[in-house]
Design a protein around this motif. Structure first.
Motif, short mmCIF file in Angstrom:
data_model
loop_
_atom_site.label_atom_id
_atom_site.label_comp_id
_atom_site.label_asym_id
_atom_site.label_seq_id
_atom_site.Cartn_x
_atom_site.Cartn_y
_atom_site.Cartn_z
N PRO A 215 -47.24 -89.47 -36.54
CA PRO A 215 -48.39 -89.85 -37.38
C PRO A 215 -48.63 -88.94 -38.57
N PRO A 216 -48.55 -87.60 -38.43
CA PRO A 216 -48.69 -86.76 -39.62
C PRO A 216 -47.59 -86.96 -40.64
N VAL A 217 -46.39 -87.29 -40.17
CA VAL A 217 -45.30 -87.59 -41.11
C VAL A 217 -45.70 -88.77 -42.00
N VAL A 218 -46.29 -89.79 -41.40
CA VAL A 218 -46.75 -90.95 -42.17
C VAL A 218 -47.80 -90.52 -43.19
N GLN A 219 -48.70 -89.63 -42.77
CA GLN A 219 -49.73 -89.15 -43.69
C GLN A 219 -49.13 -88.39 -44.87
N LEU A 220 -48.14 -87.58 -44.62
CA LEU A 220 -47.48 -86.84 -45.70
C LEU A 220 -46.85 -87.79 -46.71
N ILE A 221 -46.34 -88.91 -46.23
CA ILE A 221 -45.72 -89.89 -47.12
C ILE A 221 -46.78 -90.64 -47.93
#
Length: 221
Positions: free
Chosen positions: A105-111
Motif C-alpha cells: 500500500p505505501p508503494v502505491v502511495q509513493l506512485i
C-alpha cells in the motif's frame, strides 16, 4: 500442462511466475492485455473477478497468487520453497502477509502522491517501519527463515524491486541490500525483472486504478 494467464506488469503475476521458474516447471502462458482483455466474456468465464494471475492445471482453475504458490509447492515439492519447522514456516507466512498488507500500500502511495505531500511522507515512514522489521527478521540469514529461497522471499522480493525503481534504496539496511542482490543474481529474477519502459506503464496503470477506485468509493464524484 500448467497454463498461466499473465501480464508482466503485475507484481502478483511475477510471484507465481518466479515460483514456476524456481521450480523449473514447464508451463504455457496466455498474455492478458490489461487494456480490456480482463473484462472480455471468455476471460470472465475463467475468473469472474477479472484479475490475474490465473493458473490452470489439468482442469483445476486457481486464482489469487498466494493460493497458487501454495498449490505449486504442495504438488511440486522439489525444490522446496517452504521450511518445515513451525517457527520458520510462520515467519515465511508473516513476510508474505506483511508484504501484501503493510508494504505494498505505501508503494502505491509513493506512485500516486506528490513528493511534498503529507501522504507521501507518511508512506515513506511506513516503508521504513516495514523494512526495519524485515531487516531484524532476516538477521544474518541469507533468506527469510531459511538458508534456501522461500516463498516469503519471492513475495517480498517482487515488491521491494519496485521500491528500488522508485529510488528508495536499501543502504540503511545492509543485510536487506545483500539479500536483494542475492535474489537478483538468480536467473529467474533477471528474466522477470521489469524493464524501465514496463515500469513506466506499471505506474500509469496504478494511477488509473487508484482513480477508478476512488470514483467507486465516492459514487462517481
Amino acid at each position: 500442462m500448467l497454463k498461466l494467464y499473465y501480464n508482466t506488469l503485475s507484481p502478483n503475476v511475477r510471484r507465481v511466475w518466479l515460483t514456476l521458474l524456481e521450480k523449473t516447471l514447464t508451463f504455457e502462458t496466455v498474455l492478458i492485455k490489461l487494456d480490456g482483455d480482463q473484462f472480455q466474456p471468455e476471460f470472465l468465464e475463467i475468473n469472474p473477478f477479472h484479475h490475474i494471475p490465473v493458473l490452470e492445471d489439468d482442469g483445476l482453475r486457481l486464482v489469487e497468487s498466494l493460493a497458487i504458490m501454495d498449490y505449486l509447492e504442495a504438488k511440486y515439492p522439489t525444490p522446496a520453497l517452504l521450511p518445515t519447522s513451525p517457527e520458520a514456516l510462520a515467519k515465511v507466512r508473516m513476510v508474505q502477509l506483511l508484504t501484501a498488507n503493510e508494504l505494498f500500500p505505501p508503494v502505491v502511495q509513493l506512485i500516486c502522491q506528490k513528493e511534498d505531500s503529507p501522504q507521501f511522507t507518511r508512506a515513506k515512514q511506513k516503508l521504513e517501519t516495514v523494512l526495519q522489521f524485515f531487516s531484524d527478521l532476516l538477521g544474518n540469514s541469507p533468506y527469510f527463515a531459511s538458508d534456501q529461497l522461500t516463498l516469503g522471499d519471492i513475495v517480498a522480493g517482487a515488491a521491494i524491486s519496485l521500491l528500488l525503481k522508485l529510488e528508495i534504496n536499501l543502504t540503511d539496511y545492509p543485510n536487506m541490500d545483500q539479500w536483494f542482490k542475492r535474489l537478483m543474481q538468480r536467473e529467474p529474477w533477471q528474466k522477470t525483472e521489469l524493464s524501465p519502459e514496463d515500469f513506466k506503464q506499471f505506474k500509469r496503470r496504478v494511477k488509473v486504478l487508484v482513480k477508478l477506485r476512488t470514483r467507486e468509493l465516492t459514487g462517481g464524484k
